[in-house]
Write a protein that holds these residues in place. Structure first.
Motif, short mmCIF file in Angstrom:
data_model
loop_
_atom_site.label_atom_id
_atom_site.label_comp_id
_atom_site.label_asym_id
_atom_site.label_seq_id
_atom_site.Cartn_x
_atom_site.Cartn_y
_atom_site.Cartn_z
N TYR A 9 44.91 3.67 -0.93
CA TYR A 9 45.49 4.86 -1.33
C TYR A 9 44.15 6.01 -1.45
O TYR A 9 43.53 5.65 -2.40
CB TYR A 9 46.47 4.79 -2.12
CG TYR A 9 47.15 6.07 -2.35
CD1 TYR A 9 48.02 6.55 -1.57
CD2 TYR A 9 46.81 7.06 -3.41
CE1 TYR A 9 48.93 7.76 -1.74
CE2 TYR A 9 47.43 8.32 -3.62
CZ TYR A 9 48.51 8.61 -2.67
OH TYR A 9 48.78 10.00 -3.07
N GLY A 10 44.21 7.04 -1.07
CA GLY A 10 43.41 8.09 -1.07
C GLY A 10 44.21 9.48 -1.04
O GLY A 10 45.33 9.58 -0.47
N GLY A 56 45.28 -1.23 -3.73
CA GLY A 56 43.96 -1.17 -4.34
C GLY A 56 44.25 -0.68 -5.81
O GLY A 56 44.72 0.28 -6.06
N GLU A 57 43.54 -1.25 -6.76
CA GLU A 57 43.31 -0.55 -8.26
C GLU A 57 41.94 -0.32 -8.24
O GLU A 57 41.13 -1.07 -8.70
CB GLU A 57 43.81 -1.82 -8.90
CG GLU A 57 44.04 -1.36 -10.37
CD GLU A 57 44.69 -2.53 -11.15
OE1 GLU A 57 44.94 -2.26 -12.30
OE2 GLU A 57 44.59 -3.74 -10.87
N PRO A 58 41.65 0.92 -8.38
CA PRO A 58 40.38 1.36 -8.88
C PRO A 58 39.87 1.15 -10.29
O PRO A 58 40.83 1.48 -10.90
CB PRO A 58 40.14 2.99 -8.14
CG PRO A 58 41.65 3.18 -8.45
CD PRO A 58 42.70 2.13 -8.08
N ARG A 90 48.91 -5.40 -7.25
CA ARG A 90 47.57 -4.74 -7.42
C ARG A 90 46.35 -5.48 -7.27
O ARG A 90 46.43 -6.58 -7.80
CB ARG A 90 47.58 -3.68 -8.65
CG ARG A 90 48.62 -2.74 -8.89
CD ARG A 90 48.80 -1.67 -8.05
NE ARG A 90 47.53 -0.76 -7.97
CZ ARG A 90 47.30 0.21 -8.60
NH1 ARG A 90 47.92 0.49 -9.72
NH2 ARG A 90 46.04 0.88 -8.68
N VAL A 91 45.26 -4.97 -6.49
CA VAL A 91 44.08 -5.69 -6.33
C VAL A 91 42.90 -4.80 -6.49
O VAL A 91 42.87 -3.79 -5.94
CB VAL A 91 44.13 -6.26 -4.78
CG1 VAL A 91 42.75 -6.96 -4.48
CG2 VAL A 91 45.28 -7.04 -4.40
N ALA A 125 40.73 -1.34 2.92
CA ALA A 125 42.10 -1.99 3.12
C ALA A 125 42.01 -3.47 3.64
O ALA A 125 42.66 -4.17 3.04
CB ALA A 125 42.90 -1.01 3.72
N THR A 126 41.10 -3.56 4.53
CA THR A 126 41.10 -4.87 5.15
C THR A 126 40.48 -5.94 3.97
O THR A 126 40.85 -7.10 3.91
CB THR A 126 40.41 -5.13 6.32
OG1 THR A 126 40.92 -4.05 7.52
CG2 THR A 126 40.09 -6.40 7.04
N LEU A 127 39.18 -5.33 3.41
CA LEU A 127 38.74 -6.16 2.37
C LEU A 127 39.54 -6.48 1.29
O LEU A 127 39.57 -7.51 0.59
CB LEU A 127 37.67 -5.48 1.84
CG LEU A 127 36.38 -5.28 3.13
CD1 LEU A 127 35.22 -4.21 2.51
CD2 LEU A 127 35.69 -6.72 3.12
#
Length: 136
Positions: A9-10, A56-58, A90-91, A125-127
């Protein structure tokens, strides 16, 4: 078997990746304007079964939340409200943008192609998705 969908997400752009039906392979799906994200997800979920959203969890290097987390929380709340039957995990997404850029270099993309931020978001996102699959 339903798929797993990962979201990088951005505020401007959001990268999307998806697994195959056996949940073995992570593939970049698209990058789209964030304002179009929920329209895209509703359309995609009418066509495909998804059992899990990965977001994604920054984080900072000291493991605290990144300042961009304040923008992700409202998105997560809406995602949960719009799709209540699909759980969200969350990752940690630290270094995914750098790894995505390195992947672009390693794959031989020209300098002009590497400036494509949409491609970086999709690879990120793929990573995120790959790291989750490896951890399973």
């Amino acid at each position: 078997m339903p798929r797993i969908l990962a979201i990088d997400y951005g505020l401007k752009r959001t990268g999307i990746a998806i697994t195959d039906e056996l949940q073995i392979i992570a593939s970049g799906l698209t990058t789209l304007a964030t304002k179009d994200l929920f329209v895209f997800l509703k359309d995609y979920l009418h066509k495909e079964k998804v059992e899990l959203f990965l977001v994604g969890e920054p984080k900072q290097m000291d493991n605290t939340a990144s300042e961009s987390e304040v923008f992700i929380i409202p998105f997560l709340n809406r995602l949960e409200k719009e799709f209540p039957n699909i759980p969200i995990k969350r990752v940690d997404e630290r270094f995914t943008s750098k790894m995505a850029f390195k992947t672009m270099i390693d794959s031989g993309l020209k300098k002009k192609q590497r400036k494509n931020k949409a491609l970086i978001d999709e690879i990120s996102a793929t990573l995120i998705l790959q790291s989750y699959l490896y951890s399973k």
